[in-house]
Scaffold this motif. Structure first.
Motif, PDB file in Angstrom:
ATOM      1  N   PRO A 245       0.835  -1.211   0.000  1.00  0.00           N
ATOM      2  CA  PRO A 245       0.000   0.000   0.000  1.00  0.00           C
ATOM      3  C   PRO A 245       0.868   1.258   0.000  1.00  0.00           C
ATOM      4  O   PRO A 245       1.980   1.266   0.540  1.00  0.00           O
TER       5      PRO A 245
ATOM      6  N   THR B 288       2.049  -1.378  -6.154  1.00  0.00           N
ATOM      7  CA  THR B 288       1.009  -1.035  -5.198  1.00  0.00           C
ATOM      8  C   THR B 288      -0.348  -1.547  -5.674  1.00  0.00           C
ATOM      9  O   THR B 288      -0.475  -2.078  -6.776  1.00  0.00           O
TER      10      THR B 288
ATOM     11  N   ASP C  71      -4.613   2.406  -5.193  1.00  0.00           N
ATOM     12  CA  ASP C  71      -3.560   3.344  -4.800  1.00  0.00           C
ATOM     13  C   ASP C  71      -2.885   3.926  -6.040  1.00  0.00           C
ATOM     14  O   ASP C  71      -2.575   5.117  -6.092  1.00  0.00           O
TER      15      ASP C  71
END
Length: 118
Positions: A23, A47, A51
């Motif tokens: 993340p 990611t 995101d």
């Protein structure tokens, strides 16, 4: 139809555990900020999709603000986002801002837009 195919591929990858995703919150500093000029392509490509979407939307706003453009071309934005992510997957050692510069330069060339020499 295309989105259904992409969703199926994404779900297959996610369920297989083939890719470990990180993340963006991993990259925040002690004040809760991310230095977007230091993020690498590997970080973008690694990611979660939501995101990556948020980050590329931020970059788009930043660049459009610098260009004093106050509108959103949703279709073109998605195309450019995809191209940046593809470039980043192929060039994980580059900074995201470098990837954006390459993709924007290519997009301008496709459109026949010439930039002033510095």
């Amino acid at each position: 139809m295309r989105y259904c195919h992409l969703l199926a591929v994404a779900m297959t990858i996610a369920c297989s555990g083939a890719l470990a995703q990180t993340p963006l919150s991993t990259y925040v500093d002690s004040n809760g900020f991310i230095d977007v000029q230091k993020l690498t392509c590997a970080q973008l490509a690694g990611t979660y999709q939501e995101d990556a979407d948020a980050l590329t939307s931020w970059y788009s706003g930043w660049y459009n603000g610098l260009a004093k453009k106050h509108y959103l071309d949703l279709r073109k934005g998605k195309v450019v986002e995809h191209e940046v992510i593809q470039y980043c997957k192929a060039n994980p050692d580059k900074l995201i801002i470098e990837a954006i510069a390459v993709v924007f330069k290519d997009e301008r060339a496709k459109l026949g837009v010439r930039m002033k020499a510095d």
